[in-house]
Motif scaffolding. Structure first.
Motif, PDB file in Angstrom:
ATOM      1  N   THR A   1      -5.479  -0.636  13.036  1.00 17.03           N
ATOM      2  CA  THR A   1      -5.576  -1.988  12.476  1.00 17.03           C
ATOM      3  C   THR A   1      -4.243  -2.535  11.983  1.00 17.03           C
ATOM      4  O   THR A   1      -4.099  -3.746  11.821  1.00 17.03           O
ATOM      5  CB  THR A   1      -6.589  -2.033  11.317  1.00 17.03           C
ATOM      6  OG1 THR A   1      -6.116  -1.194  10.254  1.00 17.03           O
ATOM      7  CG2 THR A   1      -7.960  -1.580  11.753  1.00 17.03           C
TER       8      THR A   1
ATOM      9  N   VAL B   1     -12.823  -4.727   1.065  1.00 22.87           N
ATOM     10  CA  VAL B   1     -11.957  -3.565   1.162  1.00 22.87           C
ATOM     11  C   VAL B   1     -10.934  -3.652   0.031  1.00 22.87           C
ATOM     12  O   VAL B   1     -10.452  -4.742  -0.294  1.00 22.87           O
ATOM     13  CB  VAL B   1     -11.264  -3.485   2.539  1.00 22.87           C
ATOM     14  CG1 VAL B   1     -10.398  -4.706   2.799  1.00 22.87           C
ATOM     15  CG2 VAL B   1     -10.441  -2.218   2.671  1.00 22.87           C
TER      16      VAL B   1
ATOM     17  N   ASP C   1     -12.699  -6.727   5.450  1.00 23.07           N
ATOM     18  CA  ASP C   1     -12.444  -6.075   6.731  1.00 23.07           C
ATOM     19  C   ASP C   1     -13.011  -6.984   7.819  1.00 23.07           C
ATOM     20  O   ASP C   1     -14.224  -7.177   7.895  1.00 23.07           O
ATOM     21  CB  ASP C   1     -13.138  -4.710   6.759  1.00 23.07           C
ATOM     22  CG  ASP C   1     -12.797  -3.904   7.999  1.00 23.07           C
ATOM     23  OD1 ASP C   1     -12.486  -4.512   9.042  1.00 23.07           O
ATOM     24  OD2 ASP C   1     -12.876  -2.662   7.941  1.00 23.07           O
TER      25      ASP C   1
ATOM     26  N   MET D   1      -6.947  -7.976   6.179  1.00 25.61           N
ATOM     27  CA  MET D   1      -7.545  -7.308   5.025  1.00 25.61           C
ATOM     28  C   MET D   1      -6.725  -7.559   3.769  1.00 25.61           C
ATOM     29  O   MET D   1      -7.265  -7.837   2.690  1.00 25.61           O
ATOM     30  CB  MET D   1      -7.644  -5.804   5.267  1.00 25.61           C
ATOM     31  CG  MET D   1      -8.559  -5.378   6.383  1.00 25.61           C
ATOM     32  SD  MET D   1      -8.539  -3.560   6.555  1.00 25.61           S
ATOM     33  CE  MET D   1      -9.059  -3.367   8.252  1.00 25.61           C
TER      34      MET D   1
ATOM     35  N   ALA E   1     -10.227   2.205   7.249  1.00 22.89           N
ATOM     36  CA  ALA E   1      -9.595   0.887   7.223  1.00 22.89           C
ATOM     37  C   ALA E   1      -8.473   0.787   8.244  1.00 22.89           C
ATOM     38  O   ALA E   1      -8.208  -0.288   8.790  1.00 22.89           O
ATOM     39  CB  ALA E   1      -9.055   0.602   5.821  1.00 22.89           C
TER      40      ALA E   1
ATOM     41  N   ALA F   1      -5.153  -5.310   9.617  1.00 19.93           N
ATOM     42  CA  ALA F   1      -4.819  -4.823   8.278  1.00 19.93           C
ATOM     43  C   ALA F   1      -4.197  -5.930   7.433  1.00 19.93           C
ATOM     44  O   ALA F   1      -4.428  -6.008   6.222  1.00 19.93           O
ATOM     45  CB  ALA F   1      -3.877  -3.629   8.362  1.00 19.93           C
TER      46      ALA F   1
END
Length: 624
Positions: free
Chosen positions: A316, A550, A543, A537, A461, A534
């Protein structure tokens, strides 16, 4: 500056040497001019040259002087803006937003040769330089434009910015791997002077609403203020990022325009990749940099070979899926062997090929048969959370290629440095044989791998395999080298403060480092760059794969604490580690025993290490 016909023209003298009075395309590059297939400007230039076009390059123009983009005149067909191999903001600033002191893509490793937000600045520069003359299209390409093609979170300003196409006022973006797109664009411009609007792998802008066939993204105005809308926006992009099953996308702007993305270009076939990588690159930095110390970024790749494009790894924090795509295409053995043989004939070749790989070295083919007819799955990954049952796991082709290349006379050693996906090795029933081959012939003391973390929430994650996978691979690596009688070690790569990681997870990783006897010399702080899940996020706290919350570490203090835990034995980190352990409720790790991370306050031993750790320092071999 002396003319040099081996390179693309960089001055009028070069043009005169070829008998040219005008160029068809001029590439403006944020990097120094290195004529090597690892540098996108060189690739696009050589591809267009092979199609019969006259191409020149202006590397690192003075962005405060319009005269710097007039050195080759005005192109007949288009300006091509390529800000560099690395996003200009990443190139300029660390993960802590501190200015970098060096730039490996500039002569002499000196920073300051390109502007911040280079795509925007260079576009403005050429438009200003020729504002009184009829215009030719300005086309953006490369990493910076590709990953900012829609509204995106910008870490350095901590806000959501518009599409770079809107901000720069350029005419088009070629995103991803641009060779097929630029050939079609060039043909259209040459034939009619018209910039085509339907080329796969391009982004355009329009005043008219798009047809119903387009998938409408949340507007820029909405994603700027609504983090849930931003996460939805990113998820739609990600679901439409492969050639065979993607819809055209449209994003309403706040000025009445629409940014419209055509579906991605189809992955190049093996023979097409062969053609691109066998074009007549000099594999050198332009001679004009010789007195400035050369271009450091060339050193690692000059004697490396690219064997494939694309990656189905699905990490990610990585943007390869948005750039090269998730479909892997391997070059033919014959093409790679020819390239290796050409390296051997070079006078400066010492017998060592630094790498034979791609984004992930041991990916050489599509992940499954379904991809050939239906494309990559829109709603699942090939390796996460577990390898897909349809995944083709086979290292035989790559093994055969390695054997052929290392047998070429004149090659002393062939290394693998571009990274191996260890869970893919474990999934192969013959993975032990492949690892034995690698340890026997392609490692020189150390093998770099990227577990990134060991805490399960963080690994999830990241889109990385469960922690037991790395533990198993580490055991297998040690066992293999014991059997071979070799002293070789794994050098694991870890990221601190990635989404999903709080102090609890950082302490868990520090305990792992204590138990394995390995403290990394360098740690990468998570860097939120455009185009990654990511980073979505980080900005939204959601997410985008599940829309579930997250944990995100945003405060500079906590990020420092997490980083310090990964290097808990450093003297300068003692007080940070002490603070982190107290905040995490892990005072049990403060003491002088072998299970402790730091000594009690008042009398720290050895800069933070416990006395037991200090006693065995120097005599402990790396237990990696």
């Amino acid at each position: 500056m002396n003319g040099n016909s081996s390179f693309l023209p960089v001055c009028k003298e070069d043009m005169a040497g070829r008998g040219w009075d005008r160029l068809d395309f001029i590439i403006i590059s944020g990097d120094a001019y290195v004529d090597h297939p690892s540098f996108g400007s060189a690739v696009i230039g050589r591809v267009l040259e092979a199609e019969g076009y006259r191409v020149g390059i202006i590397p690192q123009p003075d962005w405060q002087n319009t005269g710097s983009v007039k050195v080759l005149g005005k192109p007949r067909l288009a300006w091509l803006i390529a800000p560099g191999v690395i996003d200009s903001m990443v190139n300029h600033y660390t993960a802590n937003r501190k200015p970098r002191r060096d730039d490996g893509y500039s002569p002499g490793d000196r920073a300051g040769k390109r502007p911040d937000r280079a795509a925007i600045v260079y576009t403005s520069l050429v438009k200003s330089a020729y504002k009184t003359e009829p215009s030719v299209p300005v086309i953006l390409g490369g990493v910076e434009a590709s990953l900012r093609r829609f509204a995106h979170y910008d870490y350095w300003s901590d806000k959501v910015r518009r599409s770079i196409l809107t901000d720069s006022k350029a005419d088009m973006i070629v995103y991803g791997m641009g060779e097929p797109a630029i050939i079609r664009i060039a043909a259209s411009l040459d034939a009619s002077g018209v910039l085509p609007e339907d080329v796969p792998g391009t982004v355009i802008k329009s005043k008219s609403p798009p047809p119903d066939a387009h998938r409408m993204l949340p507007s820029y105005a909405r994603v700027k203020s609504d983090k849930k809308a931003y996460a939805d926006h990113f998820a739609i992009q990600q679901a439409n990022s492969t050639a065979l099953n993607s819809l055209p996308l449209a994003e309403p702007q706040d000025n009445g325009w629409y940014v419209i993305q055509n579906p991605p270009a189809a992955p190049m076939k093996s023979g097409e990749l062969d053609h691109v990588y066998e074009l007549p690159y000099t594999r050198e930095a332009h001679p004009m940099y010789a007195e400035q110390g050369g271009v450091p970024a060339l050193e690692e790749v000059q004697f490396s070979l690219v064997s494939s494009r694309g990656c189905f790894g699905g990490c990610t924090f990585c943007a390869i899926g948005f750039l090269q795509g998730r479909t892997v295409t391997g070059r033919s053995h014959e093409s790679i062997i020819r390239e290796a043989e050409n390296l051997v004939r070079r006078k400066d070749f010492k017998g060592y090929i630094h790498d034979l790989g791609g984004p992930t070295a041991n990916f050489r083919h599509a992940s499954c048969k379904v991809q050939e007819s239906r494309g990559v799955c829109r709603d699942r990954q090939c390796l996460h959370p577990e390898p897909c049952t349809q995944l083709i796991v086979d290292h035989r082709d790559y093994t055969a290629l390695l054997r052929k290349v290392r047998k070429i006379p004149g090659i002393k050693k062939l290394f693998i440095r571009s990274g191996l996906r260890f869970d893919y090795i474990l999934a192969d029933q013959n993975g032990k044989d492949f690892l034995r081959e690698v340890c026997t012939h392609h490692v020189s003391g150390r093998l770099k791998v990227a577990p990134e973390h060991i805490s399960e929430p963080v690994l999830h994650a990241m889109g990385k395999p469960a922690g037991h996978s790395y533990a198993e691979f580490r055991r297998l690596f040690m066992e293999t080298n014991d059997q071979l009688g070799k002293k070789q070690y794994l050098i694991p790569y870890f990221i601190s403060a990635h989404p999903g990681s709080g102090l609890k997870e950082a302490v868990e990783l520090a305990e792992h480092l204590r138990d394995t006897g390995y403290i990394p010399d360098q740690v990468q702080d998570f860097y939120p760059t455009p185009g990654t899940a990511a980073s979505c996020m980080y900005h939204t706290g959601l997410d985008p794969r599940t829309m579930k919350p997250v944990y995100v570490s945003k405060g500079g203090r906590e990020r420092r604490l997490q980083r310090a835990l990964l290097q808990y034995n450093k003297r300068e980190n003692y007080h940070l580690v002490l603070e982190a352990l107290k905040k995490a409720g892990r005072e049990d790790l403060i003491g002088n025993g072998p299970a402790h991370l730091v000594a009690p306050p008042g009398k720290p031993v050895g800069g933070g290490t416990t006395s037991a750790q200090r006693r065995r320092r120097g005599k402990r071999s790396p237990r990696r």
